[in-house]
Design a protein around this motif. Structure first.
Motif, PDB file in Angstrom:
ATOM      1  N   LYS A 128       0.837  -1.208   0.000  1.00  0.00           N
ATOM      2  CA  LYS A 128       0.000   0.000   0.000  1.00  0.00           C
ATOM      3  C   LYS A 128       0.868   1.251   0.000  1.00  0.00           C
ATOM      4  N   ALA A 129       1.960   1.217   0.781  1.00  0.00           N
ATOM      5  CA  ALA A 129       2.856   2.366   0.818  1.00  0.00           C
ATOM      6  C   ALA A 129       3.550   2.559  -0.534  1.00  0.00           C
ATOM      7  N   PHE A 130       3.910   1.456  -1.164  1.00  0.00           N
ATOM      8  CA  PHE A 130       4.571   1.543  -2.457  1.00  0.00           C
ATOM      9  C   PHE A 130       3.657   2.169  -3.502  1.00  0.00           C
ATOM     10  N   TRP A 131       2.395   1.708  -3.559  1.00  0.00           N
ATOM     11  CA  TRP A 131       1.465   2.254  -4.547  1.00  0.00           C
ATOM     12  C   TRP A 131       1.120   3.700  -4.246  1.00  0.00           C
ATOM     13  N   ASN A 132       1.044   4.037  -2.974  1.00  0.00           N
ATOM     14  CA  ASN A 132       0.805   5.452  -2.643  1.00  0.00           C
ATOM     15  C   ASN A 132       1.961   6.321  -3.116  1.00  0.00           C
ATOM     16  N   ASN A 133       3.167   5.798  -2.976  1.00  0.00           N
ATOM     17  CA  ASN A 133       4.332   6.564  -3.424  1.00  0.00           C
ATOM     18  C   ASN A 133       4.343   6.711  -4.944  1.00  0.00           C
ATOM     19  N   ILE A 134       3.965   5.628  -5.650  1.00  0.00           N
ATOM     20  CA  ILE A 134       3.944   5.688  -7.105  1.00  0.00           C
ATOM     21  C   ILE A 134       2.859   6.626  -7.609  1.00  0.00           C
ATOM     22  N   LYS A 135       1.692   6.596  -6.947  1.00  0.00           N
ATOM     23  CA  LYS A 135       0.547   7.398  -7.397  1.00  0.00           C
ATOM     24  C   LYS A 135       0.576   8.824  -6.852  1.00  0.00           C
ATOM     25  N   PHE A 136       1.467   9.091  -5.925  1.00  0.00           N
ATOM     26  CA  PHE A 136       1.495  10.424  -5.330  1.00  0.00           C
ATOM     27  C   PHE A 136       1.825  11.450  -6.415  1.00  0.00           C
ATOM     28  N   LYS A 137       0.988  12.457  -6.488  1.00  0.00           N
ATOM     29  CA  LYS A 137       1.129  13.446  -7.541  1.00  0.00           C
ATOM     30  C   LYS A 137       1.917  14.645  -7.044  1.00  0.00           C
ATOM     31  N   TYR A 138       2.707  15.171  -7.961  1.00  0.00           N
ATOM     32  CA  TYR A 138       3.501  16.365  -7.704  1.00  0.00           C
ATOM     33  C   TYR A 138       2.986  17.474  -8.612  1.00  0.00           C
ATOM     34  N   ARG A 139       3.068  18.677  -8.082  1.00  0.00           N
ATOM     35  CA  ARG A 139       2.616  19.808  -8.890  1.00  0.00           C
ATOM     36  C   ARG A 139       3.832  20.504  -9.482  1.00  0.00           C
ATOM     37  N   LEU A 140       3.796  20.633 -10.788  1.00  0.00           N
ATOM     38  CA  LEU A 140       4.854  21.306 -11.524  1.00  0.00           C
ATOM     39  C   LEU A 140       4.289  22.610 -12.051  1.00  0.00           C
ATOM     40  N   THR A 141       4.862  23.717 -11.607  1.00  0.00           N
ATOM     41  CA  THR A 141       4.333  25.036 -11.952  1.00  0.00           C
ATOM     42  C   THR A 141       5.402  25.844 -12.657  1.00  0.00           C
ATOM     43  N   ILE A 142       5.001  26.500 -13.739  1.00  0.00           N
ATOM     44  CA  ILE A 142       5.873  27.423 -14.471  1.00  0.00           C
ATOM     45  C   ILE A 142       5.324  28.818 -14.251  1.00  0.00           C
ATOM     46  N   THR A 143       6.133  29.710 -13.657  1.00  0.00           N
ATOM     47  CA  THR A 143       5.683  31.048 -13.235  1.00  0.00           C
ATOM     48  C   THR A 143       6.389  32.113 -14.054  1.00  0.00           C
ATOM     49  N   ASN A 144       5.621  33.135 -14.433  1.00  0.00           N
ATOM     50  CA  ASN A 144       6.184  34.296 -15.112  1.00  0.00           C
ATOM     51  C   ASN A 144       7.016  35.090 -14.117  1.00  0.00           C
ATOM     52  N   ASN A 151       8.212  38.106 -14.198  1.00  0.00           N
ATOM     53  CA  ASN A 151       7.881  39.528 -14.031  1.00  0.00           C
ATOM     54  C   ASN A 151       6.580  39.737 -13.265  1.00  0.00           C
ATOM     55  N   THR A 152       5.580  38.949 -13.632  1.00  0.00           N
ATOM     56  CA  THR A 152       4.258  39.147 -13.015  1.00  0.00           C
ATOM     57  C   THR A 152       3.976  38.156 -11.908  1.00  0.00           C
ATOM     58  N   LEU A 153       4.843  37.153 -11.778  1.00  0.00           N
ATOM     59  CA  LEU A 153       4.664  36.099 -10.784  1.00  0.00           C
ATOM     60  C   LEU A 153       3.352  35.351 -10.937  1.00  0.00           C
ATOM     61  N   SER A 154       2.832  35.374 -12.138  1.00  0.00           N
ATOM     62  CA  SER A 154       1.595  34.633 -12.401  1.00  0.00           C
ATOM     63  C   SER A 154       1.936  33.265 -12.970  1.00  0.00           C
ATOM     64  N   GLU A 155       1.073  32.311 -12.680  1.00  0.00           N
ATOM     65  CA  GLU A 155       1.294  30.953 -13.162  1.00  0.00           C
ATOM     66  C   GLU A 155       0.973  30.856 -14.650  1.00  0.00           C
ATOM     67  N   VAL A 156       1.934  30.285 -15.381  1.00  0.00           N
ATOM     68  CA  VAL A 156       1.738  30.084 -16.812  1.00  0.00           C
ATOM     69  C   VAL A 156       1.225  28.677 -17.102  1.00  0.00           C
ATOM     70  N   VAL A 157       1.867  27.678 -16.512  1.00  0.00           N
ATOM     71  CA  VAL A 157       1.472  26.291 -16.706  1.00  0.00           C
ATOM     72  C   VAL A 157       1.530  25.596 -15.359  1.00  0.00           C
ATOM     73  N   ARG A 158       0.507  24.768 -15.118  1.00  0.00           N
ATOM     74  CA  ARG A 158       0.472  23.981 -13.880  1.00  0.00           C
ATOM     75  C   ARG A 158       0.175  22.542 -14.260  1.00  0.00           C
ATOM     76  N   LEU A 159       1.080  21.632 -13.833  1.00  0.00           N
ATOM     77  CA  LEU A 159       0.924  20.215 -14.138  1.00  0.00           C
ATOM     78  C   LEU A 159       0.933  19.422 -12.851  1.00  0.00           C
ATOM     79  N   HIS A 160       0.044  18.418 -12.813  1.00  0.00           N
ATOM     80  CA  HIS A 160       0.015  17.475 -11.694  1.00  0.00           C
ATOM     81  C   HIS A 160       0.444  16.111 -12.241  1.00  0.00           C
ATOM     82  N   VAL A 161       1.614  15.684 -11.879  1.00  0.00           N
ATOM     83  CA  VAL A 161       2.161  14.428 -12.379  1.00  0.00           C
ATOM     84  C   VAL A 161       2.582  13.564 -11.223  1.00  0.00           C
ATOM     85  N   SER A 162       2.642  12.275 -11.533  1.00  0.00           N
ATOM     86  CA  SER A 162       3.107  11.303 -10.550  1.00  0.00           C
ATOM     87  C   SER A 162       4.185  10.428 -11.209  1.00  0.00           C
TER      88      SER A 162
END
Length: 287
Positions: free
Chosen positions: A8-24, A26-37
């Protein structure tokens, strides 16, 4: 229980999603946001590998590239390759014949080759150049020098030989016997170790019936004598006589050498045959 918790711990680790954010910046606004595991990454990697494998397999299966792989060449391509190889070999032989033909025609025009009624133009294409061009003045002088020096050399005359109807055999060359006649091991002659370029003498009067080169015995000359004797002189370094020449006993016919594959150093392999049977030369000649 522990195994279940571990899975169960192994599958939780594999399925755990990370958020990948690309921020501008100058404006500090988010350009792209990805949730990947990690599972998503492995899936994408397997998909890319599968696509690449499918593309490579398709290229190999449906293009002529498969003929370059061992075992995948079809019979038609294989037959074409063999046919092309034979054709190239035939063209190479034809080119060599044409070059030899042109060379011999040029020699005829220059007068260095004498054309007679025996040798046709077609036969000239397969003849060697050195057999067509006549002997030079230097070669004639060299040959006559050895012939004149050895023709009346009384040291070559053997007085203790066994005469046969008045025949007196000349010793074929000066040297020491390094191998005796032994028909049991198919050694049908006598080996005489001699210095390189030592004169090889005709053992009796006769006619040259063979003057050539072979891979095993190198330069070979054979003489037909009277009373059904034939003598062979093998591993010569240079031949002074040609086929059809008349020779006298004690006359220089070749030089000692070390030619051919079946040789162990400068020496003369001398054979004496009588009515098609090899005889021991030491029974007739005092070496």
């Amino acid at each position: 229980m522990l195994n279940k918790r571990y899975r169960k711990a192994f599958w939780n680790n594999i399925k755990f999603k990370y958020r990948l954010t690309i921020t501008n910046e100058n404006t500090l606004s988010e350009v792209v946001r990805l949730h990947v595991s990690k599972l998503n990454g492995l899936s994408v990697l397997l998909l890319v590998l599968t696509i690449l494998f499918a593309m490579a397999a398709s290229i190999i299966a449906f293009t002529p590239l498969r003929n370059y792989l061992p075992g995948y060449m079809n019979s038609r391509i294989r037959s074409q390759v063999v046919e092309n190889a034979l054709r190239v070999d035939s063209l190479q032989q034809l080119l060599e014949r044409q070059n030899m033909y042109i060379m011999n025609i040029q020699d005829i025009f220059r007068g260095t080759v004498r054309v007679d009624t025996v040798t046709s133009i077609e036969e000239l294409t397969t003849a060697r150049e050195d057999t067509l061009i006549e002997r030079t003045v230097r070669e004639e002088e060299f040959r006559h020098q050895y012939e004149d020096r050895e023709r009346y050399n009384l040291t070559t005359l053997t007085t203790q030989g066994v005469p046969i109807d008045g025949l007196s055999f000349f010793r074929p060359t000066r040297g020491m016997i390094s191998g005796h006649f032994d028909a049991d091991i198919r050694h049908f002659g006598t080996d005489i170790a001699a210095s390189p370029n030592e004169s090889v003498l005709a053992t009796l009067d006769g006619t040259v019936i063979l003057s050539t080169y072979t891979a095993d015995t190198g330069y070979v000359i054979a003489i037909q004598h009277s009373q059904d004797f034939v003598s062979f002189y093998k591993h010569c370094g240079f031949l002074l006589k040609r086929m059809g020449d008349k020779v006298r006993g004690g006359e220089a016919i070749a030089l000692v050498g070390n030619t051919g594959e079946l040789t162990t150093g400068p020496h003369l392999h001398f054979e004496l045959w009588h009515r098609g049977v090899a005889v021991n030369p030491e029974n007739y000649i005092l070496f």
